[in-house]
Enzyme design. Structure first.
Site, PDB file in Angstrom:
ATOM      1  N   VAL A 102      22.307  21.111 -33.277  1.00 27.61           N
ATOM      2  CA  VAL A 102      21.334  21.905 -32.501  1.00 27.61           C
ATOM      3  C   VAL A 102      21.694  21.881 -31.010  1.00 27.61           C
ATOM      4  O   VAL A 102      20.953  22.350 -30.171  1.00 27.61           O
ATOM      5  CB  VAL A 102      19.902  21.367 -32.719  1.00 27.61           C
ATOM      6  CG1 VAL A 102      19.500  21.503 -34.180  1.00 27.61           C
ATOM      7  CG2 VAL A 102      19.765  19.911 -32.264  1.00 27.61           C
ATOM      8  N   ASP A 103      22.906  21.304 -30.712  1.00 39.29           N
ATOM      9  CA  ASP A 103      23.259  21.068 -29.295  1.00 39.29           C
ATOM     10  C   ASP A 103      23.835  22.287 -28.572  1.00 39.29           C
ATOM     11  O   ASP A 103      24.041  22.241 -27.362  1.00 39.29           O
ATOM     12  CB  ASP A 103      24.236  19.875 -29.196  1.00 39.29           C
ATOM     13  CG  ASP A 103      25.538  20.098 -29.992  1.00 39.29           C
ATOM     14  OD1 ASP A 103      26.102  19.104 -30.479  1.00 39.29           O
ATOM     15  OD2 ASP A 103      25.985  21.253 -30.129  1.00 39.29           O
ATOM     16  N   HIS A 118      20.174  24.602 -38.471  1.00 38.43           N
ATOM     17  CA  HIS A 118      19.005  23.773 -38.148  1.00 38.43           C
ATOM     18  C   HIS A 118      18.377  24.126 -36.808  1.00 38.43           C
ATOM     19  O   HIS A 118      17.683  23.308 -36.211  1.00 38.43           O
ATOM     20  CB  HIS A 118      19.397  22.290 -38.176  1.00 38.43           C
ATOM     21  CG  HIS A 118      19.817  21.827 -39.531  1.00 38.43           C
ATOM     22  ND1 HIS A 118      20.650  20.751 -39.735  1.00 38.43           N
ATOM     23  CD2 HIS A 118      19.543  22.322 -40.758  1.00 38.43           C
ATOM     24  CE1 HIS A 118      20.857  20.598 -41.027  1.00 38.43           C
ATOM     25  NE2 HIS A 118      20.203  21.541 -41.678  1.00 38.43           N
ATOM     26  N   CYS A 126       5.728  27.425 -30.645  1.00 39.09           N
ATOM     27  CA  CYS A 126       4.310  27.018 -30.780  1.00 39.09           C
ATOM     28  C   CYS A 126       3.999  26.746 -32.253  1.00 39.09           C
ATOM     29  O   CYS A 126       4.315  27.549 -33.136  1.00 39.09           O
ATOM     30  CB  CYS A 126       3.397  28.134 -30.259  1.00 39.09           C
ATOM     31  SG  CYS A 126       1.652  27.826 -30.629  1.00 39.09           S
ATOM     32  N   CYS A 129       0.925  29.701 -33.216  1.00 38.39           N
ATOM     33  CA  CYS A 129       1.191  31.152 -33.304  1.00 38.39           C
ATOM     34  C   CYS A 129       2.676  31.461 -33.461  1.00 38.39           C
ATOM     35  O   CYS A 129       3.060  32.615 -33.633  1.00 38.39           O
ATOM     36  CB  CYS A 129       0.643  31.854 -32.051  1.00 38.39           C
ATOM     37  SG  CYS A 129       1.570  31.458 -30.542  1.00 38.39           S
ATOM     38  N   CYS A 149      -2.037  30.133 -26.536  1.00 44.46           N
ATOM     39  CA  CYS A 149      -3.056  30.211 -27.612  1.00 44.46           C
ATOM     40  C   CYS A 149      -3.742  28.862 -27.811  1.00 44.46           C
ATOM     41  O   CYS A 149      -4.629  28.708 -28.641  1.00 44.46           O
ATOM     42  CB  CYS A 149      -2.378  30.640 -28.927  1.00 44.46           C
ATOM     43  SG  CYS A 149      -1.530  29.277 -29.778  1.00 44.46           S
ATOM     44  N   ASN A 212      37.162  13.655 -40.933  1.00 46.14           N
ATOM     45  CA  ASN A 212      36.178  12.657 -40.532  1.00 46.14           C
ATOM     46  C   ASN A 212      36.916  11.336 -40.342  1.00 46.14           C
ATOM     47  O   ASN A 212      37.749  10.990 -41.172  1.00 46.14           O
ATOM     48  CB  ASN A 212      35.118  12.525 -41.647  1.00 46.14           C
ATOM     49  CG  ASN A 212      33.861  11.855 -41.179  1.00 46.14           C
ATOM     50  OD1 ASN A 212      33.908  10.861 -40.463  1.00 46.14           O
ATOM     51  ND2 ASN A 212      32.715  12.400 -41.549  1.00 46.14           N
ATOM     52  N   PRO A 213      36.597  10.562 -39.265  1.00 53.35           N
ATOM     53  CA  PRO A 213      37.282   9.267 -39.119  1.00 53.35           C
ATOM     54  C   PRO A 213      36.886   8.277 -40.221  1.00 53.35           C
ATOM     55  O   PRO A 213      37.595   7.321 -40.503  1.00 53.35           O
ATOM     56  CB  PRO A 213      36.824   8.760 -37.753  1.00 53.35           C
ATOM     57  CG  PRO A 213      35.866   9.733 -37.210  1.00 53.35           C
ATOM     58  CD  PRO A 213      35.714  10.853 -38.159  1.00 53.35           C
ATOM     59  N   ALA A 230      37.675  14.786 -34.869  1.00 48.28           N
ATOM     60  CA  ALA A 230      37.804  16.249 -34.812  1.00 48.28           C
ATOM     61  C   ALA A 230      38.615  16.697 -33.608  1.00 48.28           C
ATOM     62  O   ALA A 230      39.417  17.637 -33.689  1.00 48.28           O
ATOM     63  CB  ALA A 230      36.398  16.862 -34.756  1.00 48.28           C
TER      64      ALA A 230
END
Ligand code: BV8
Ligand code: ZN
Length: 255
Positions: A102-103, A118, A126, A129, A149, A212-213, A230
């Site tokens: 999500v970064d 994600h 909110c 609403c 609201c 992957n390590p 990576a």
């Protein structure tokens, strides 16, 4: 860097590439993964904070955790792993990047076709609403931001137990069903439905490479498990791809 002979012999045939990334690809940008040990929040499991029940029980605690993560992300820059995927997107005929992160670092690096499974930590939503706003417009200053609201804002990410965005999920599974090479990088492969994507690709008999390590529950199933970070493996793999396809990416100033 050693790559399996079978991969090197066949890489010239792979034109439709799908990539799944997890927190590990941002580790070299200084963003700790969910399973890193050490640090302020390691006494909590992500599943205990990234969920509605935690927010209902203690919205300030959950908001503080996200503010801590936002502050870390604000100082982070894309690393060579992110940048290698930008180059690969320019080289491949068809390229889909699916991220659990999500970064926002894939977008900051310059990738264009990104499926954010994600959500994105920069957005607030909110609870009542559903109104969305950038985090700058509704900052967390120690108090939970309140919507016009009257509802509470929460970070616009997908929590455990919550459905993923329908369109993102559909595009992600289509990309797993139509690619001729699937790469899973920097994920512990335990969170579903994201973790099902490499399994879908594998069930079609196409090569699935895990980078992957450390080994994960998926490593033994992967066509090739490549042990390494990576930021080292991806640039070298993209260089092999570029050479095999006799390409130089338009983004490459030396081309
Ligand atoms: C859903 C956003 C269905 C938020 C995240 C029981 C109860 C409730 C649910 C479940 C349950 N059992 C199973 C479930 C489903 C659940 C799940 O899978 N749980 C797991 C824990 C078993 N999934 C869900 O709840 C999903 N929703 O299923 O809804 C539904 C059905 C009906 C009705 C309602 C709903 C929602 C899941 C999404 C949760 N949100 N993130 C936020 O960020 O705050 S999850 C979060 O953790 C990440 O997004 C990611 O997806 C996940 C795992 O993290 P990873 O990315 O893999 O990172 P991790 O730290 O784990 O691993 C890092 C890896 O990198 C390591 O392997 C490490 O070795 C490696 N690494 C380190 N350095 C490097 C490196 N790799 C490369 N280079 C390096 N340098
Ligand atoms: Zn509202």
């Amino acid at each position: 860097m050693f790559f399996p002979k079978e991969l090197l012999d066949n890489i010239v045939y792979y034109k439709v590439i799908t990539i799944l990334t997890g927190a590990g690809i941002s580790a070299e940008s200084g963003i700790s993964t969910f399973r890193d040990k050490g640090g302020l929040w390691d006494k909590y499991r992500p599943e205990d904070l990234a969920c509605q029940s935690a927010f209902d029980a203690d919205p300030l605690l959950v908001w503080s955790w996200y503010q801590y993560r936002r502050d870390t992300i604000a100082r982070a820059r894309p690393n060579p792993g992110h940048l290698a995927l930008v180059k690969w997107e320019a080289l491949a005929r068809d390229f889909t990047l699916i991220t659990q992160n999500v970064d926002g670092l894939h977008r900051a690096a310059g990738c264009r076709r990104i499926v954010e499974l994600h959500g994105n930590i920069r957005i607030n939503r909110c609870q009542v609403c559903g109104q969305e706003s950038n985090m700058e417009e509704t900052p967390f200053d120690g108090q939970v931001p309140i919507c016009s609201c009257g509802g509470m804002f929460r970070p616009g990410v997908v929590w455990f137990g919550a459905m993923l965005p329908e369109n993102a999920l559909r595009v992600a599974f289509q990309a797993a069903e139509h690619c001729d090479l699937f790469i899973t990088v920097g994920t512990s492969a335990v969170v579903y439905p994201a973790a099902a994507l490499p399994e879908v690709a594998l069930s079609r008999g196409i090569p699935v490479i895990e980078i992957n390590p450390e080994m994960t529950p998926f490593s033994k199933s992967a066509t090739h498990y490549i042990q390494g970070p990576a930021g080292t493996v991806l640039p070298e793999l993209v260089a092999v791809y570029e050479k095999a396809h006799g390409l130089s990416s338009p983004t490459d100033p030396n081309s």
